[in-house]
Write a protein that holds these residues in place. Structure first.
Motif, short mmCIF file in Angstrom:
data_model
loop_
_atom_site.label_atom_id
_atom_site.label_comp_id
_atom_site.label_asym_id
_atom_site.label_seq_id
_atom_site.Cartn_x
_atom_site.Cartn_y
_atom_site.Cartn_z
N ASP A 281 -8.27 -23.17 -2.23
CA ASP A 281 -7.78 -22.11 -3.10
C ASP A 281 -8.48 -20.78 -2.87
O ASP A 281 -8.30 -19.86 -3.65
CB ASP A 281 -7.94 -22.52 -4.57
N ALA A 282 -9.30 -20.66 -1.83
CA ALA A 282 -9.98 -19.38 -1.55
C ALA A 282 -8.92 -18.30 -1.33
O ALA A 282 -7.99 -18.46 -0.54
CB ALA A 282 -10.86 -19.51 -0.32
N ALA A 283 -9.07 -17.17 -2.07
CA ALA A 283 -8.04 -16.12 -2.05
C ALA A 283 -8.01 -15.43 -0.69
O ALA A 283 -9.05 -15.13 -0.11
CB ALA A 283 -8.33 -15.12 -3.14
N PRO A 284 -6.80 -15.16 -0.18
CA PRO A 284 -6.70 -14.38 1.07
C PRO A 284 -7.07 -12.93 0.81
O PRO A 284 -6.84 -12.39 -0.28
CB PRO A 284 -5.22 -14.53 1.44
N SER A 285 -7.65 -12.29 1.79
CA SER A 285 -8.03 -10.88 1.67
C SER A 285 -6.89 -9.99 2.15
O SER A 285 -5.91 -10.45 2.75
CB SER A 285 -9.29 -10.60 2.49
N LEU A 286 -7.03 -8.70 1.88
CA LEU A 286 -6.03 -7.72 2.28
C LEU A 286 -6.35 -7.15 3.65
O LEU A 286 -7.52 -6.92 3.99
CB LEU A 286 -5.97 -6.58 1.26
N ASP A 287 -5.32 -6.93 4.42
CA ASP A 287 -5.48 -6.27 5.72
C ASP A 287 -4.45 -5.14 5.80
O ASP A 287 -3.38 -5.21 5.18
CB ASP A 287 -5.27 -7.26 6.86
N PHE A 288 -4.79 -4.11 6.58
CA PHE A 288 -3.97 -2.90 6.61
C PHE A 288 -3.72 -2.44 8.03
O PHE A 288 -4.56 -2.64 8.92
CB PHE A 288 -4.66 -1.76 5.84
N ASP A 289 -2.56 -1.82 8.22
CA ASP A 289 -2.31 -1.06 9.44
C ASP A 289 -2.70 0.38 9.12
O ASP A 289 -1.87 1.20 8.72
CB ASP A 289 -0.83 -1.16 9.84
N ALA B 217 2.81 -2.45 5.99
CA ALA B 217 1.56 -1.76 6.27
C ALA B 217 0.37 -2.42 5.61
O ALA B 217 -0.78 -2.14 5.96
CB ALA B 217 1.67 -0.30 5.81
N CYS B 218 0.63 -3.30 4.64
CA CYS B 218 -0.42 -4.06 3.96
C CYS B 218 0.03 -5.50 3.86
O CYS B 218 1.17 -5.79 3.46
CB CYS B 218 -0.69 -3.47 2.58
N VAL C 215 0.85 -1.18 0.00
CA VAL C 215 0.00 0.00 0.00
C VAL C 215 0.89 1.23 0.00
O VAL C 215 2.02 1.21 0.51
CB VAL C 215 -0.95 0.01 1.23
N GLY C 216 0.40 2.30 -0.58
CA GLY C 216 1.15 3.54 -0.63
C GLY C 216 0.21 4.71 -0.89
O GLY C 216 -1.02 4.55 -0.97
#
Length: 483
Positions: free
Chosen positions: A90-98, A61-62, A30-31
């Motif tokens: 094969d379920a796609a992982p989701s994104l998590d953020f600080d 951070a992501c 992330v940026g």
């Protein structure tokens, strides 16, 4: 409402090329997006993408979060056939953020940007599957956190930009995030040579404001009040561009850089609070100079450059105040109060002062950035340009080797002085330093007024004594003449 995005082709593609050619590209990143977003245009200008650095603990951070059991069950085909196990695994992982860390990065980047450039959103580098597996509310939450610490002052825009750079498959997607509802909608995009076509407007703004200090007002409130009054002064100023009074029909095709001077109207009246002496313990003299700079993008009017230049003056002063307060907070946690000038300044109680007091005020420097443009930083008294370069490398993701970069120092060393009430009244400033820079003189001494009253009483007594002597001489002379 934003309808299209125009991005700088060289800068945006450079980031994708760097990530794609890396031997170990991150699975997610992330940026921030640096550009221009204004209510007067339906276009967003995207100048550059700045990666958010790792946290203090070294974490990104992501990052990817493994799919939950519910998501896996949802991905499982009905009937539980042969492909059920494969689909589940094969379920796609989701994104998590600080989000807090991304917001802190946005705050620091925003402080380093000059007029006409702002943090206008975020970009995300991730696979198509991971991006789609992430809830839109999570994405809008990160964008909202960034917008809160890096507001677009005076723009009246309640939208931000979200760019998704997918590496599997390779594609770019652009979405506008509405801050009030959190909704995401797609928009059009095209490339252009933005940075190469920017025009530069610069000025040195000299100012001097006097305000009364009300008893028990804290340092932050006193300086913030002075900046607020200066904001009104700057907004009402008329502009001379290269010696010509600005008008709406002025030609903006002339090559720059352009020198701007602001003409401040005479002050016909004072605010009501300045006319009342109730509770006043002193006088604040807020004086000095600010070196400001703004960039004008293609197809933008000169009036926008003037507005951005005025805004740069005000945000620069706000940033200097924030730096003093931030340093004071940091050093208060390390128990280093005796060595902290910022800590002492932030704890000043104006109405208890009995002697002049001085402290340094950060000065602005300009650091080369992209395609001839600049960013800025602020130096405390104990810092050097090397310290500023180190911060820029981390915050703005500048090159590691910057030895040939020429840093511009347009402002002289500045200081703030706390003096007596009668030392800062008009006509008593001849003994003050004439050195340019950002200067403040504050006062809060009831003792000074007492001294002045004592001097007046002595003078009055002498006058009365002289009159008595004259009357006595006259009476004696009259009596002598009669005899």
């Amino acid at each position: 409402m934003v309808k299209a995005v125009v991005g700088d082709e060289a800068q945006l593609k450079a980031l994708e090329g760097t990530l794609s050619s890396s031997s170990a590209p991150p699975p997610a990143q992330v940026g921030l997006i640096v550009g221009k977003l204004s209510a007067s245009s339906d276009r967003v200008l995207a100048y550059s993408l700045i990666p958010t650095p790792p946290t203090d603990a070294g974490d990104p951070a992501c990052f990817l979060r493994a799919a939950s059991a519910g998501a896996k069950a949802k991905a499982k085909p009905k009937g539980g056939g042969k492909g059920a196990g494969a689909a589940s695994s094969d379920a796609a992982p989701s994104l998590d953020f600080d989000a807090d860390w991304v917001a802190e990065h946005a705050r620091q980047v925003s402080r380093m940007l000059l007029g006409g450039m702002s943090v206008i959103g975020i970009y995300i580098w991730a696979s198509e599957a991971s991006f789609k597996a992430t809830s839109p509310s999570v994405l809008s939450q990160v964008v909202r956190a960034v917008s809160q610490v890096a507001p677009l002052y005076g723009s009246g825009v309640d939208e931000r930009l979200l760019i998704h750079i997918s590496y599997s498959p390779r594609r770019w997607a652009y979405r506008i995030c509405d801050m009030s509802s959190g909704s995401l909608r797609p928009c059009d995009f095209k490339y252009s040579k933005l940075l190469a076509s920017l025009q530069t407007f610069r000025c040195t703004y000299n100012f001097e404001i006097r305000l009364p200090i009300v008893q028990a007002e804290p340092f932050k409130k006193v300086i913030s009040k002075a900046i607020s009054h200066l904001t009104k002064e700057v907004q009402n100023a008329k502009a001379l561009i290269d010696g010509v009074l600005f008008s709406d029909d002025m030609d903006n095709t002339l090559e720059g850089p352009h020198n701007v001077e602001f003409l401040v109207p005479f002050k016909d009246n004072l605010p009501a609070e300045e006319c009342s002496l109730e509770g006043v313990s002193g006088l604040l003299l807020f004086a000095g100079s600010v070196s400001a700079l703004a960039y004008l993008g293609p197809k933008e009017s000169i009036s926008e450059a003037i507005s951005d230049l005025k805004l740069d003056i005000i945000t620069s002063l706000r940033s200097r105040l924030d730096i003093i307060l931030d340093e004071a907070d940091d050093e208060s946690t390390t128990n280093n109060l005796e060595n902290s000038l910022s800590q002492k300044a932030a704890q000043v109680v104006f109405h208890e002062l009995r002697a002049p007091y001085s402290f340094p005020f950060p000065r602005r420097i300009l650091i080369p950035w992209l395609a001839g443009s600049y960013v800025c930083d602020y130096l405390q008294q104990s810092e050097t340009t090397k310290d500023a370069m180190e911060r820029c490398k981390e915050v703005m993701s500048l090159e590691a080797d910057m030895g040939n970069y020429s840093i511009i120092e347009p402002e002289s060393a500045s200081a703030a002085t706390l003096g007596s009430f009668w030392d800062v009244i008009p006509g008593a400033l001849s003994k003050a330093s004439s050195e340019p820079g950002l200067k403040e003189i504050h006062s809060g001494q009831n003792g000074s007024r007492k001294t002045y009253g004592s001097n007046f009483s002595i003078l009055a007594a002498l006058v009365v004594l002289l009159i008595a002597l004259l009357v006595g001489c006259i009476l004696t002379f009259s009596a002598t003449m009669k005899t």
